[in-house]
Design a protein around this motif. Structure first.
Motif, short mmCIF file in Angstrom:
data_model
loop_
_atom_site.label_atom_id
_atom_site.label_comp_id
_atom_site.label_asym_id
_atom_site.label_seq_id
_atom_site.Cartn_x
_atom_site.Cartn_y
_atom_site.Cartn_z
N TRP A 1 78.39 18.16 -10.88
CA TRP A 1 79.33 17.59 -11.84
C TRP A 1 78.86 17.94 -13.25
N VAL A 2 79.66 17.63 -14.24
CA VAL A 2 79.29 17.88 -15.64
C VAL A 2 79.70 16.67 -16.46
N ASP B 1 71.57 13.05 -9.23
CA ASP B 1 72.52 12.91 -10.34
C ASP B 1 72.35 14.00 -11.38
N PHE B 2 71.10 14.31 -11.72
CA PHE B 2 70.84 15.22 -12.83
C PHE B 2 70.27 16.56 -12.37
N GLU C 1 70.07 19.48 -19.67
CA GLU C 1 68.93 20.38 -19.51
C GLU C 1 67.95 19.99 -18.42
N ASN C 2 68.19 18.92 -17.69
CA ASN C 2 67.23 18.42 -16.70
C ASN C 2 66.78 19.47 -15.69
N PRO C 3 67.69 20.26 -15.08
CA PRO C 3 67.22 21.22 -14.07
C PRO C 3 66.20 22.22 -14.60
N LEU C 4 66.38 22.69 -15.83
CA LEU C 4 65.41 23.61 -16.41
C LEU C 4 64.10 22.88 -16.71
N SER C 5 64.18 21.62 -17.07
CA SER C 5 62.95 20.82 -17.28
C SER C 5 62.18 20.69 -15.97
#
Length: 551
Positions: A40-41, A139-140, A146-150
């Motif tokens: 989702w976005v 969820d994120f 930016e969570n996935p790149l973090s």
């Protein structure tokens, strides 16, 4: 008694065995399904999406095209979106594809590292299942933020930090600081998770005769931060993103914010117990790690604790779980490093109890899922926006997302009313993106506005939404491009601010002097206001963007 002992031995023997290898393909399929079905976005992501579109259309890294303002917190994530969107992929799908790449790489690094220790990477299936139990992670794992790149960068950093225990060399030190730099560029506050490791590095630096060489490697690794800071200072006039000023420069003290931070922590325990217990357990193990002289483990635990303290000190957030997803990933990394023999099978038991048998888990989500939950200042952000923005539903619509604020933006773009007139709202994501690059939009929450971000917030603020009252004459000034602000001090400050954000020539002596004065606090006296904090008076009449009552 012998019967009991025998049963206990068999039970212990059962839990100490590795998981059957057939678990691995099953867990992979399940993980991929859950991540994609839950893609989702959020509306906030569209604030960054507008900057992406403006850059690709030749306006530069701007949100409103008439001024240079860093309306995004995550330069590295933003450039990833730009690269994918440059390939003619709609930014909505670009954000999801980039999220999947980051999450997939994170999981690969997790499993391969664990597999090297255990002798077979297929034993890492428990890692996939454990990640799925965390609502914050699921969820994120998308959301457009930016969570996935973090997640990916913190795993790269931690892997290198733990490898330095075996071998400290130039390349290792360089990569250690390089990954830390990239984490900073993705989101500045995530470096708190890595700061305790700097103490661990002091000993190898001190003991080596060639310490100067390693200091050089560290400086080389930090160059991305230096280069971005120089660019940001010259282009935007500030070292830090405007979002930082909007959320941290509110004239609110820690005593105001701590109660909300504790509410955020409490909410996580009630809405996402597994994530919260995992984080708490690792933090509480800090004294044990120190006692056992496991300094890398202690540094990881201390980093998590430092990060959680920071989150509480800023009042948490309005998005439930957002700031606990990253420390949960760090916890899981540490558990995989400790890798007690019983952990995989215990993880499977938790997975069955909390995920497989839980009808409210994200395994059973549908494209029409809606869950409007609010807990004081905290919202189930995914539940609120999922039906309007999820991947599976996107294929049925030509114009997507299907949200009222997005529709208002599309309507304005197709038949603009007063095209040169500025408007103000407190929901700038969907509307700002779909209204087009020419619309002048003032964000009352100050995330995208350089003037409002320097003012104190209203008395009836909400965590993550530190609304400002719009100064008299400001909207008229933006519309006419002439300074009509009535407050004499604020009028002087706005003229100076425009030199930073709207000057056509970046490289003038006058502008560099103003950048220096602004960042050293020389303009602060123009903003001082000893009057008590006032409630929000709303959008001035005639300047609302038309998203509904009060917007």
């Amino acid at each position: 008694m012998e019967l009991v002992n025998s049963a206990l031995e068999k039970l212990l023997s059962f839990f100490q065995k590795p998981l059957p290898k057939f678990f691995f393909p099953i867990s992979c399929i399940l993980f991929v399904y859950v991540v994609i079905a839950n893609s989702w976005v959020t509306e906030d992501a569209y604030i960054s999406f507008r900057t992406v579109d403006n850059f690709l259309n030749g306006f530069g890294l701007r949100w409103n095209t008439y001024e240079r303002v860093q309306a995004y917190t995550h330069p590295l994530w933003l450039f990833g979106l730009i690269v994918l969107s440059f390939c003619k992929i709609p930014v909505y799908y670009s954000s999801l594809i980039l999220s999947w790449i980051c999450v997939g790489t994170t999981v690969y690094l997790f499993i391969s590292r664990f597999g090297k220790k255990e002798g077979d990477w297929q034993y890492g299936s428990w890692i996939l299942l454990t990640l799925l139990i965390s609502r914050a992670f699921v969820d994120f794992s998308s959301s457009g933020l930016e969570n996935p790149l973090s997640f990916l960068l913190i795993i790269l950093f931690l892997s290198k930090a733990f490898d330095l225990e075996k071998k400290v060399d130039f390349r290792g030190i360089f990569l250690f600081f390089f990954y830390l730099s990239l984490s900073y560029l993705n989101r500045q506050d995530t470096v708190l998770l890595g700061l305790p490791f700097l103490l661990y590095l002091y000993k190898p630096f001190k003991e080596r005769e060639s310490w100067g060489k390693f200091i050089g490697a560290a400086v080389l690794g930090l160059l991305p931060v230096l280069f971005w800071s120089i660019f940001s200072l010259i282009y935007y006039g500030y070292l830090f993103p405007n979002t930082a000023y909007a959320k941290l420069n509110t004239d609110l003290t820690v005593s105001h914010l701590w109660p909300y931070g504790l509410d955020y922590l409490e909410n996580s325990f009630r809405w996402d117990i597994f994530t919260s217990l995992s984080i708490s357990s690792i933090i509480l193990l800090l004294p044990y790690f120190v006692w056992k002289k496991r300094f890398l483990h202690a540094a990881t635990s201390a980093g998590i604790g430092l990060y959680v303290l920071y989150v509480c000190s800023i009042g948490g957030d309005f998005m439930a779980g957002r700031f606990f997803a990253l420390p949960f990933v760090v916890c899981l990394f540490l558990l995989s490093e400790i890798s007690p023999s019983y952990l995989p099978r215990v993880s499977v038991l938790f997975f069955v109890a909390l995920f497989l048998l839980n009808q409210n888990s994200y395994l059973y989500i549908t494209k029409d899922y809606t869950r409007l939950r609010n807990d004081k200042e905290i919202q189930d952000e995914k539940g609120a926006y999922f039906r309007s923005t999820n991947l599976l539903r996107s294929f049925k619509f030509q114009e997507y997302p299907t949200h009222g604020w997005a529709d208002a933006g599309r309507k304005y773009k197709k038949s603009p009313k007063d095209p040169d007139k500025a408007c103000a709202t407190i929901n700038v994501g969907f509307y700002g993106y779909f209204a087009g690059e020419n619309r002048k939009i003032i964000d009352s929450n100050a995330l995208t506005d350089p003037l409002l971000s320097k003012l104190k917030s209203v008395s009836n603020w909400r965590v993550g939404h530190f609304t400002r009252n719009i100064p008299v004459g400001y909207l008229e000034s933006v519309t006419s491009r002439q300074n009509q602000i009535q407050d004499p001090n604020l009028k002087v400050y706005y003229d100076r601010l425009k030199l930073l954000t709207e000057s056509q020539d970046l490289f003038t002596k006058e502008r560099f002097v103003e950048i220096l004065r602004e960042n050293l606090g020389g303009n602060r006296y123009l903003l001082l206001n000893s009057e008590p904090r006032t409630p929000w008076v709303g959008i001035p009449e005639g300047f609302a963007c038309g998203l509904g009552v009060g917007y």
